[in-house]
Design an enzyme around this catalytic site. Sequence first.
Site, PDB file in Angstrom:
ATOM      1  N   ASP A 279      39.634  35.905  36.811  1.00 52.67           N
ATOM      2  CA  ASP A 279      40.083  37.273  36.608  1.00 52.67           C
ATOM      3  C   ASP A 279      41.598  37.224  36.373  1.00 52.67           C
ATOM      4  OD1 ASP A 279      40.127  39.968  36.344  1.00 52.67           O
ATOM      5  OD2 ASP A 279      38.962  40.392  38.139  1.00 52.67           O
TER       6      ASP A 279
HETATM    7  C1  BGC Z   1      39.487  43.091  36.177  1.00 54.08           C
HETATM    8  C2  BGC Z   1      38.397  42.448  35.352  1.00 54.08           C
HETATM    9  C3  BGC Z   1      38.740  42.499  33.888  1.00 54.08           C
HETATM   10  C4  BGC Z   1      40.089  41.851  33.668  1.00 54.08           C
HETATM   11  C5  BGC Z   1      40.520  41.783  32.225  1.00 54.08           C
HETATM   12  C6  BGC Z   1      40.864  42.578  35.796  1.00 54.08           C
HETATM   13  O1  BGC Z   1      41.879  43.284  36.419  1.00 54.08           O
HETATM   14  O2  BGC Z   1      39.227  42.860  37.547  1.00 54.08           O
HETATM   15  O3  BGC Z   1      37.164  43.072  35.629  1.00 54.08           O
HETATM   16  O4  BGC Z   1      37.742  41.896  33.130  1.00 54.08           O
HETATM   17  O5  BGC Z   1      41.063  42.559  34.410  1.00 54.08           O
HETATM   18  O6  BGC Z   1      40.908  42.979  31.730  1.00 54.08           O
END
Ligand code: BGC
Length: 735
Positions: A277
């Site tokens: 993430d």
């Molecule tokens: C979120 C994810 C997301 C990623 C990319 C993160 O802050 O937890 O679910 O896919 O950002 O945007």
Amino acid sequence: MSKQAVKSQAANRKPSADKLERKVKALLAKMTLAEKIGQMTLFTAMWAETGPTIDRNFMQYVREGRCGSIFNAYTADYTRSLQKVAVEETRLGIPLLFGFDVIHGHRTIFPIPLGEACSWDLALMEKSARIAATEAAAEGIHWTFAPMVDIARDPRWGRVAEGAGEDVWLGCRIAEARVRGFQGEDLTADDTVLACAKHFAAYGGAEAGRDYNIVDVSERTLAETYLPPFKACVDANVRTFMPAFNEIAGVPCTASRALLTETLRHKWGFTGVVATDYTAINELVPHGVAADLTQAGQLAIEAGVDMDMQGGVYFTQLEALVNAGKVSPAAIDEAVRRILRVKAELGLFEDPYRYCCEKREKRLILSPGHKAAAQKTAEKSLVLLQNEDNALPFAKNLRSLAVIGPLAKSQLELLGNWYGAGDGKEVVSVDAALRAKLGEKVQITTVEGCDIDGEDASQLKAAVAAARKADAVLLVLGERGNMSGEASCRVDIDLPGLQNRLAEEVAAAARGKPFAAVLFNGRPLAIGRLTKAVPSILEAWFPGTMGGQAVAEAIFGDTNPSGKLVMSFPRHTGQIPIYYAAKNTGRPISNEKYTSKYLDCPNTPLFVFGHGLSYTTFSYGPLRLSATEMPKRGKITAAIKVTNTGNCAGEEVVQLYLRDLVACVTRPLKELKGFKKINIKPGASAEVKFTITAADLAFVGPDLEPLVEAGEFEVMIGGSSSAPVGGRFTLLPAG
Ligand code: BGC
């Protein structure tokens, strides 16, 4: 072209497994360490902001072969221009992989995943993911960071909006459907994208419902509740996984070898890519398990993380770690092999530009077919929470209607959170949809009445006056689109601002008239106050691009709501976490003092899991079991007659629940094990049958492995999780 011809064309395009492995091997042999680390690096472009840091030099890194994947970039034109740099200007010309959060539609926005799950229509959910993939793929995207399959039982946590609710069994079925929808049968097809099972694992268990907070669950709860939907994704051949931000019992998931390697790869056989993430490797430092980014990078790669999203830790630290002998070249090769493999599976080495296509973009984006599907999905996601005196649907021969509430004219808010490349201007507000539907015949007065969450009471009077004058009153209430989703948790999940007061004051003026409220929100709300003020409440979630029209159709009875809740609605925030599959405890609730209950609130929720009314009514006949004993390898059929006892056709979600009465570990009071969604004409009946086998009776045994134990089971079938016990059977011991 015939179906067969299309299939064989796809087969020709699809690289054979051998060819694919040879290609990957040959490429790997040519790569420098820096180029390999580049493949393990994912940076964001600047088209969407989904996290705290943006490095504006990403293009330079692509050009240097030091960044192999990009997210938050879309449109055929833009992705092609970036791809060109990777293909034409880098030494090896390895194509970029483009990722994006295509969560509930790309440009044609569907209801938020939680709302869509309330349709209990797996084919519909698969189709919405398919359409999202089709639009995204036409704009150059290869990879969506979805589905989010976190089981969630705490509606304070804003991210419940992105998932499929509280139930494990249903969560698994929905996870599979969404993976199938995104990935299709052939990843080289130009309308399929890689799916990503996230957030692995137990992110939904964030303590106190606060995003990113710690999770402290037992191994048992992990195995019973949080892991199954992820396993279902692996079984559905999901190609990527995202570890969760949170720790579980002291180990941040991004550094958890137990999760990312032992469970995911060794036990479940996952062969795809694990990508972090957003800056999650960096966060191992504030988590307090790494002293610096070097150690953080080492922990992540040792755990089994292949790709670093946005943090630049692999980018800056891996080379030194390899040179110092702390990370083996073999570990790097393994990660790069997996990444190159998915690029090859997408057919990017044959044609790096196959996904960027202006023609398809033009033809498909917001096409009438996609919009019709979005409207149908929004209609099927509506849950009629209460309908006293059948206040809904409103009659079409009204002369006047008051539309009151802070969301009456909203467009953008109806998209909810995380609406990809969606555009609020495409949305028709409820007010506009009603005007379009009713035409000149009905005089509509629209008053916002109050803000979504302010304290300004100056418009209340005008709202009451409008209600007094009208033949019927519709309230349009709820949350702002960004009040749920990531980093959007709330401690008080009642309607925000003055909305309850608005409803109560309008109620006094609306007495005796058709009066209802429609809700737009991203989580279950504790709306006890509203249920007392307004006879009928239609839960519309954040319904997406076509949500206004979907609501207008339902309010006037041109469609009949059939959604059922996939998350319990608490009476009070103090009951959270609250879910139907609870355990009995040693002191189940009774009138006795020393039992498991509150002094000031019942144990039951306001609206139970599986609840949802219709404009018609259904009655259930007696439950019939084909036998009272079941051999271990045998099966039992549970049948029930469902009759439409009302005046219009309607769909009912007939739900099967089982209870294991005595087992070597405690078991929930009931667990969903099946459902059938049926359409019945007024006065007609349908016979619904479920086949129960040992697999439905298995649970997580003392060694955390599946176990089927002989003994007695209760069977419940009905229109919600409050279905009464209708029968019992005994599972016989083997032999
Ligand atoms: C979120 C994810 C997301 C990623 C990319 C993160 O802050 O937890 O679910 O896919 O950002 O945007």
